[in-house]
Design a protein around this motif. Structure first.
Motif, mmCIF file in Angstrom:
data_model
loop_
_atom_site.group_PDB
_atom_site.id
_atom_site.type_symbol
_atom_site.label_atom_id
_atom_site.label_comp_id
_atom_site.label_asym_id
_atom_site.label_seq_id
_atom_site.Cartn_x
_atom_site.Cartn_y
_atom_site.Cartn_z
ATOM 1 N N GLU A 33 2.600 -8.374 9.847
ATOM 2 C CA GLU A 33 3.159 -8.288 8.500
ATOM 3 C C GLU A 33 4.654 -8.463 8.689
ATOM 4 O O GLU A 33 5.289 -7.695 9.419
ATOM 5 N N ILE A 34 5.187 -9.483 8.040
ATOM 6 C CA ILE A 34 6.593 -9.852 8.212
ATOM 7 C C ILE A 34 7.288 -9.773 6.865
ATOM 8 O O ILE A 34 6.735 -10.194 5.839
ATOM 9 N N VAL A 35 8.490 -9.229 6.874
ATOM 10 C CA VAL A 35 9.287 -9.100 5.654
ATOM 11 C C VAL A 35 10.660 -9.708 5.894
ATOM 12 O O VAL A 35 11.099 -9.876 7.026
ATOM 13 N N SER A 36 11.324 -10.011 4.809
ATOM 14 C CA SER A 36 12.705 -10.485 4.878
ATOM 15 C C SER A 36 13.618 -9.301 4.564
ATOM 16 O O SER A 36 13.471 -8.652 3.537
ATOM 17 N N GLN A 37 14.548 -9.024 5.483
ATOM 18 C CA GLN A 37 15.509 -7.934 5.308
ATOM 19 C C GLN A 37 16.893 -8.457 5.646
ATOM 20 O O GLN A 37 17.105 -8.993 6.743
ATOM 21 N N ASP A 38 17.798 -8.298 4.721
ATOM 22 C CA ASP A 38 19.181 -8.744 4.932
ATOM 23 C C ASP A 38 19.248 -10.192 5.404
ATOM 24 O O ASP A 38 20.033 -10.538 6.292
ATOM 25 N N GLY A 39 18.404 -11.022 4.825
ATOM 26 C CA GLY A 39 18.427 -12.445 5.139
ATOM 27 C C GLY A 39 17.767 -12.824 6.448
ATOM 28 O O GLY A 39 17.863 -13.972 6.889
ATOM 29 N N LYS A 40 17.087 -11.870 7.103
ATOM 30 C CA LYS A 40 16.426 -12.150 8.380
ATOM 31 C C LYS A 40 14.973 -11.700 8.303
ATOM 32 O O LYS A 40 14.638 -10.738 7.617
ATOM 33 N N LEU A 41 14.124 -12.400 9.030
ATOM 34 C CA LEU A 41 12.733 -11.978 9.111
ATOM 35 C C LEU A 41 12.620 -10.797 10.066
ATOM 36 O O LEU A 41 13.302 -10.739 11.089
ATOM 37 N N ARG A 42 11.753 -9.850 9.721
ATOM 38 C CA ARG A 42 11.533 -8.653 10.525
ATOM 39 C C ARG A 42 10.030 -8.343 10.544
ATOM 40 O O ARG A 42 9.305 -8.623 9.581
ATOM 41 N N ILE A 43 9.591 -7.730 11.633
ATOM 42 C CA ILE A 43 8.189 -7.353 11.784
ATOM 43 C C ILE A 43 7.992 -5.934 11.239
ATOM 44 O O ILE A 43 8.631 -5.002 11.701
ATOM 45 N N LYS A 44 7.118 -5.830 10.272
ATOM 46 C CA LYS A 44 6.762 -4.515 9.731
ATOM 47 C C LYS A 44 5.524 -3.968 10.453
ATOM 48 O O LYS A 44 5.394 -2.768 10.659
ATOM 49 N N LYS A 45 4.647 -4.880 10.847
ATOM 50 C CA LYS A 45 3.426 -4.467 11.530
ATOM 51 C C LYS A 45 3.005 -5.553 12.508
ATOM 52 O O LYS A 45 2.985 -6.732 12.162
ATOM 53 N N LYS A 46 2.688 -5.121 13.722
ATOM 54 C CA LYS A 46 2.108 -6.021 14.713
ATOM 55 C C LYS A 46 0.893 -5.327 15.295
ATOM 56 O O LYS A 46 0.987 -4.224 15.835
ATOM 57 N N LYS A 47 -0.255 -5.967 15.146
ATOM 58 C CA LYS A 47 -1.510 -5.434 15.670
ATOM 59 C C LYS A 47 -2.103 -6.466 16.614
ATOM 60 O O LYS A 47 -2.289 -7.623 16.235
ATOM 61 N N VAL A 48 -2.365 -6.050 17.841
ATOM 62 C CA VAL A 48 -2.919 -6.927 18.863
ATOM 63 C C VAL A 48 -4.381 -6.543 19.073
ATOM 64 O O VAL A 48 -4.675 -5.407 19.444
ATOM 65 N N ILE A 49 -5.268 -7.489 18.819
ATOM 66 C CA ILE A 49 -6.700 -7.269 18.980
ATOM 67 C C ILE A 49 -7.144 -8.040 20.217
ATOM 68 O O ILE A 49 -7.167 -9.272 20.221
#
Length: 159
Positions: free
Chosen positions: A127-143
């Motif tokens: 789950e990726i969001v834009s914060q302060d003009g940059k992409l950031r990872i909100k959630k990373k799940k490795v299956i």
């Protein structure tokens, strides 16, 4: 900021490159303050963390501490560092027009250390969001799509 599919794919490739180059502090900075990084048990991708033992179940603070710890010489299992190559394939980007962009991709991580080659394969959900003009990872799940963790039954690097 208008985010394109290519922006998202480039961001994921940047994340993989930071990990392969052992730039773990920079990698940790890619996460939001309320982020999570999880690796559920093999064969239980939808496991409940309150009822199952996860390989990794980190909030933002633990993500930072994991990165710092793995960079220390005292982290004997990863010193000297493994050599890794990460590949992300079949990247599916959804909800580009939403606040939270969902990404699903297959991955392969090759790791060599002390003349042993390990391969980790599976899927990653972001789950990726834009914060302060940059992409950031909100959630990373490795299956993980493995029969077992070989040979030692643990994960000593960031997937």
């Amino acid at each position: 900021m208008t985010v394109t599919r290519q922006n998202v794919v480039d961001f994921l490739y940047h994340e993989a490159n930071l990990l392969d180059e052992w730039k773990l502090l920079e990698w940790a900075e890619l996460f939001t303050d309320d982020a999570s990084y999880t690796v559920p048990p093999i064969y239980e991708p939808d496991a409940d963390a309150t009822r199952s033992l996860f390989y990794i179940h980190d909030d933002r603070d633990r993500i930072q501490k994991r990165a710092e710890r793995l960079l220390k010489k005292e982290a004997h299992v990863e010193y000297p560092h493994s050599t890794t190559i990460r590949n992300y394939h079949n990247v599916l980007v959804q909800d580009l027009d939403q606040d939270t962009i969902k990404v699903l991709c297959n991955f392969t991580t090759y790791r060599t250390k002390r003349e042993v080659l390990d391969s980790f394969i599976g899927k990653q959900q972001f789950e990726i969001v834009s914060q302060d003009g940059k992409l950031r990872i909100k959630k990373k799940k490795v299956i993980l799509h493995l029969d077992s963790l070989r040979p030692q039954g643990k994960i000593s690097l960031i997937l």
